[in-house]
Structures are given as C-alpha cells and as structure tokens.
Design a protein around this motif. Structure first.
Motif, mmCIF file in Angstrom:
data_model
loop_
_atom_site.group_PDB
_atom_site.id
_atom_site.type_symbol
_atom_site.label_atom_id
_atom_site.label_comp_id
_atom_site.label_asym_id
_atom_site.label_seq_id
_atom_site.Cartn_x
_atom_site.Cartn_y
_atom_site.Cartn_z
ATOM 1 N N ARG A 171 73.029 -1.950 46.008
ATOM 2 C CA ARG A 171 73.745 -3.214 45.858
ATOM 3 C C ARG A 171 73.006 -4.354 46.560
ATOM 4 N NH1 ARG A 171 78.222 -1.705 47.992
ATOM 5 N NH2 ARG A 171 79.039 -0.831 46.048
ATOM 6 N N VAL A 172 72.453 -4.067 47.732
ATOM 7 C CA VAL A 172 71.683 -5.091 48.445
ATOM 8 C C VAL A 172 70.427 -5.465 47.657
ATOM 9 C CG1 VAL A 172 70.394 -5.600 50.550
ATOM 10 C CG2 VAL A 172 72.579 -4.374 50.679
ATOM 11 N N HIS A 173 69.736 -4.477 47.118
ATOM 12 C CA HIS A 173 68.520 -4.747 46.361
ATOM 13 C C HIS A 173 68.842 -5.471 45.055
ATOM 14 C CE1 HIS A 173 65.292 -2.296 48.496
ATOM 15 N NE2 HIS A 173 66.388 -2.079 49.210
ATOM 16 N N ASP A 174 69.930 -5.086 44.394
ATOM 17 C CA ASP A 174 70.312 -5.788 43.165
ATOM 18 C C ASP A 174 70.644 -7.247 43.440
ATOM 19 O OD1 ASP A 174 69.948 -3.462 41.773
ATOM 20 O OD2 ASP A 174 72.090 -2.920 41.727
ATOM 21 N N LEU A 175 71.345 -7.492 44.539
ATOM 22 C CA LEU A 175 71.676 -8.876 44.900
ATOM 23 C C LEU A 175 70.415 -9.676 45.181
ATOM 24 C CD1 LEU A 175 73.654 -11.123 45.738
ATOM 25 C CD2 LEU A 175 73.738 -10.076 48.017
ATOM 26 N N SER A 176 69.484 -9.092 45.901
ATOM 27 C CA SER A 176 68.238 -9.800 46.217
ATOM 28 C C SER A 176 67.441 -10.095 44.950
ATOM 29 C CB SER A 176 67.399 -8.958 47.185
ATOM 30 O OG SER A 176 68.125 -8.666 48.362
ATOM 31 N N PHE A 177 67.358 -9.117 44.060
ATOM 32 C CA PHE A 177 66.623 -9.343 42.805
ATOM 33 C C PHE A 177 67.291 -10.424 41.963
ATOM 34 C CE2 PHE A 177 65.905 -8.499 38.301
ATOM 35 C CZ PHE A 177 64.515 -8.477 38.250
ATOM 36 N N LYS A 178 68.606 -10.409 41.908
ATOM 37 C CA LYS A 178 69.331 -11.393 41.113
ATOM 38 C C LYS A 178 69.073 -12.812 41.617
ATOM 39 C CE LYS A 178 74.041 -13.029 40.382
ATOM 40 N NZ LYS A 178 75.473 -12.811 40.717
ATOM 41 N N LEU A 179 69.194 -13.024 42.918
ATOM 42 C CA LEU A 179 69.015 -14.371 43.458
ATOM 43 C C LEU A 179 67.558 -14.814 43.384
ATOM 44 C CD1 LEU A 179 71.405 -14.241 46.558
ATOM 45 C CD2 LEU A 179 71.864 -15.094 44.255
ATOM 46 N N ALA A 180 66.614 -13.878 43.574
ATOM 47 C CA ALA A 180 65.202 -14.243 43.454
ATOM 48 C C ALA A 180 64.859 -14.615 42.014
ATOM 49 C CB ALA A 180 64.330 -13.084 43.930
ATOM 50 N N GLU A 181 65.376 -13.866 41.059
ATOM 51 C CA GLU A 181 65.121 -14.177 39.650
ATOM 52 C C GLU A 181 65.737 -15.518 39.255
ATOM 53 O OE1 GLU A 181 65.344 -11.728 35.447
ATOM 54 O OE2 GLU A 181 67.060 -11.637 36.828
ATOM 55 N N GLU A 182 66.910 -15.821 39.792
ATOM 56 C CA GLU A 182 67.538 -17.110 39.490
ATOM 57 C C GLU A 182 66.671 -18.269 39.971
ATOM 58 O OE1 GLU A 182 71.394 -17.105 41.211
ATOM 59 O OE2 GLU A 182 72.293 -15.818 39.670
ATOM 60 N N GLN A 183 66.091 -18.134 41.142
ATOM 61 C CA GLN A 183 65.232 -19.203 41.639
ATOM 62 C C GLN A 183 63.975 -19.357 40.780
ATOM 63 O OE1 GLN A 183 65.971 -21.388 43.991
ATOM 64 N NE2 GLN A 183 67.965 -20.399 44.244
ATOM 65 N N VAL A 184 63.423 -18.225 40.350
ATOM 66 C CA VAL A 184 62.227 -18.290 39.506
ATOM 67 C C VAL A 184 62.536 -18.986 38.181
ATOM 68 C CG1 VAL A 184 60.527 -16.935 38.241
ATOM 69 C CG2 VAL A 184 61.138 -16.288 40.588
ATOM 70 N N LEU A 185 63.629 -18.584 37.533
ATOM 71 C CA LEU A 185 63.980 -19.168 36.230
ATOM 72 C C LEU A 185 64.442 -20.619 36.355
ATOM 73 C CD1 LEU A 185 65.868 -16.151 34.619
ATOM 74 C CD2 LEU A 185 63.491 -16.852 34.286
ATOM 75 N N LYS A 186 64.931 -20.973 37.509
ATOM 76 C CA LYS A 186 65.380 -22.355 37.704
ATOM 77 C C LYS A 186 64.197 -23.310 37.818
ATOM 78 C CE LYS A 186 68.143 -25.208 40.845
ATOM 79 N NZ LYS A 186 68.975 -25.210 42.085
ATOM 80 N N LEU A 187 63.185 -22.916 38.566
ATOM 81 C CA LEU A 187 62.039 -23.795 38.788
ATOM 82 C C LEU A 187 60.914 -23.555 37.779
ATOM 83 C CD1 LEU A 187 61.898 -23.676 42.692
ATOM 84 C CD2 LEU A 187 62.845 -25.482 41.243
ATOM 85 N N CYS A 188 60.945 -22.399 37.142
ATOM 86 C CA CYS A 188 59.908 -22.083 36.151
ATOM 87 C C CYS A 188 60.584 -21.564 34.878
ATOM 88 C CB CYS A 188 58.906 -21.058 36.691
ATOM 89 S SG CYS A 188 58.120 -21.539 38.235
ATOM 90 N N PRO A 189 61.304 -22.402 34.140
ATOM 91 C CA PRO A 189 62.032 -21.926 32.947
ATOM 92 C C PRO A 189 61.082 -21.454 31.848
ATOM 93 C CG PRO A 189 62.128 -24.320 33.119
ATOM 94 C CD PRO A 189 61.481 -23.848 34.369
#
Length: 350
Positions: free
Chosen positions: A67-85
């Motif tokens: 659950r901790v790793h899934d949360l970290s991956f989710k938030l990291a991916e959101e930042q990537v897609l936000k700044l690099c769509p």
C-alpha cells in the motif's frame, strides 16, 4: 504479549486449561502488527493459533508495504503526467520543474534529461522513489517502519475527517442558495460533497507520504513501536480530558454530600432520643402523683376523658345564609327577566 493472553512464552506444554483468551491475544497482535485475527475457533490448539497468526500477520504486513509503494507510485506518476503530459511534445516538457518537485516532495535528486518517452520517464522516477523507500525500511526496520505508517494514517484520518464533517455542515447550511441560479440543490450537494471527500482523501495521502519520506525516529519512538503503543484519537483524548475534571468534582461532591448526610442523621437521632426521654419522664411523673392519663400528658381537664369516651365535640353554630342585596327595580337574580319586586322580591317583602 503471549503471557498476557494466557499463552506461555516459552512454548512449553501443557496448554492453559481453558485455552488462551482469544480477544486479548487478537488485540495484542493487532496493536503490534495491524492485523485482525479471529482465534475463537482455535483457542484450545496452540499449533493452529501459531499457524494462523503467522499466516495472517505475514499477509497483512505484505499488504501494508504494498500500500505504501502503491501510494508512492501513484503520486509520483501524477507529478510526471502533470508537468510532462502525453499530449505535449517532449521538447516542451517541464523537466526542470519536475526535478524540482521530486526533490521537494520525494527527497530525491534525479537527472531526467535526454528522456523522450513518458513510460521511461515514469520508470526512472519510480526507481528512485522505490530505492528511497527501501532505504527507509532498512534504516528503521520494516516492523517499526510499518508501525509508524499506520500511526500516520490514523492521525491524518482522525484530524481531516473531523474537518471534513465541518465542511459538510457548512455546505448543508448554504446549499439552498444555489436554487436562485436555477440549479437543483440536491444534485449540487451530492457533487460538492463528493469533491470535498475527494480533496480530503488526497490531502491524507499527500501528508502521509510526506511524513513517511521524512521519517526520523528517536530511541524512545522505536521503543514505543516495539511495545505496540496504541494511538489515541482526538475524540477519545477530548473525552478523557473532559471526564477528568468531572470525575474529580464528582468525588468531591460525593464526599461533601456524605458528610452532610451523616450530620443530618446524627441530629435526627439526637432529637429522637430527647423526645423519647421527655415522654418517659412525663409518664413517670403522672404515675407517681396519681393523675389521670389525660392530666399526666398535660391536657386540659375533661379533654382526654371526653375524647377517650368517644363523645363528639361541641358543634359550631350554623352560619346564617347570606342573600345578595338587590334593589326593588333591579332584575331578579334568578334570571327570569322580571323585576326583583315582581318576582322573588314578593317573598322578601312578605
């Protein structure tokens, strides 16, 4: 932990006569590992208890770590897609801004230049975040690490849920005003309530991940994790603090009330003893002087004998009937509508 639940710590037989206390052992396991285990059906079998506890605890710890790793991956991916769509050409990606965000939020420094594929970009970022999480687990210890992850979740859910309820109350108070904008207040309430809940949960996830990545524990905190210290919510803490003054005041009032009752009881007993002593002295004096029982008690002559013989007391003189004064030419009080002198006034004149 095993001794408190009735299970010998050394693992030697014989087993406790009535079996272990399943609710106590389940509570201790939950405090230490965050795993809810049902042991009522195996409380008399040591081997089954140990096997079930190991199986459930292992599965629970694996799920907590994932659950901790899934949360970290989710938030990291959101930042990537936000700044690099994906819809934008790689030459226009804000890689410098992404590196700054990753350094600020995830505490990692990564070089993202010369990456033109979005999947490779996400993989590069995730490998760095995963390496940081593994480092934290090794430094602190997986057991202690997951213990404080649960604490962080409980603390944030506790605080932000209370704030969410207040926001919902404010929304309910003013939602009727949207009717002036030709909108359905019920549908607007559902939509805005869902958005408030979504924002609350996103805030919980962001805050928990920030606390996890910046976790630094003292020796005392590590000892608390080993002892399985329970988390106290804001509600239970407030209730406990509110009950302490009442408990002290209640004990003080009870003590004061007990003293007052004791004093009243002593005074009542003393008055009763005086009354009984006075009656005894009066009766003794009457018998020595040969007086009648009524005279010995201090009653007037003949009063006691008259009352004892059953003679009725003198009746009071009957009161005269009072008739209202009415003029001769006034309406008769009987309600006939005639003049008093032509109705009941005739009898009075006669």
């Amino acid at each position: 932990m095993l001794e408190e639940a009735g299970l010998p710590a050394n693992g030697a037989e014989p087993f406790p006569p009535g079996g272990v206390r399943p609710e106590k052992l389940a509570h201790e396991l939950y405090r230490h590992y965050g795993a809810l285990i049902v042991l009522d059906d195996v409380k008399d079998d040591r081997r089954k208890i140990v096997q079930r506890a190991i199986d459930v605890v292992a599965r629970s710890l694996i799920q907590q770590r994932e659950r901790v790793h899934d949360l970290s991956f989710k938030l990291a991916e959101e930042q990537v897609l936000k700044l690099c769509p994906e819809t934008v050409h790689p030459d226009e990606w804000d890689l410098d801004g992404l590196e700054a965000v990753l350094l600020e939020r995830f505490k990692i420094k990564v070089d993202l230049r010369n990456i033109q594929d979005i999947d490779k970009l996400v993989d590069r970022v995730w490998k760095q975040v995963e390496a940081l999480l593994s480092q934290r687990e090794q430094e602190i210890g997986l057991y202690t690490f997951l213990f404080y992850v649960r604490q962080f979740y409980l603390e944030e859910i506790d605080e932000q849920w209370i704030a969410h309820l207040k926001n919902i109350e404010h929304l309910r108070t003013g939602i009727g005003l949207v009717g002036y904008a030709t909108r359905n207040p019920k549908n607007e309430y559902k939509l805005r309530g869902f958005n408030l809940f979504k924002d609350m949960w996103e805030g919980i996830e962001n805050t928990v991940l920030k606390q996890i990545l910046s976790m630094r524990l003292t020796a005392e905190q590590k000892q608390q994790a080993e002892e399985g210290a329970e988390y106290e919510t804001a509600v239970t803490r407030a209730n406990r603090q509110a009950q302490e003054p009442r408990r002290r005041a209640g004990s003080g009032r009870a003590a004061a009330g007990g003293e007052q009752i004791a004093k009243l009881q002593d005074a009542a007993r003393e008055a009763m003893q005086r009354l009984l002593g006075a009656q005894a002295r009066t009766q003794a004096t009457g018998q020595a002087s040969g007086l009648a029982p009524g005279q010995a008690t201090g009653l007037p002559n003949g009063q006691a004998s008259g009352q004892a013989s059953g003679q009725p007391a003198a009746q009071e003189a009957p009161r005269e009937k009072q008739v209202p004064r009415v003029g001769k030419n006034d309406p008769c009080p009987c309600g006939s509508g005639k003049l008093y002198r032509r109705c009941h006034g005739k009898d009075a004149a006669a």
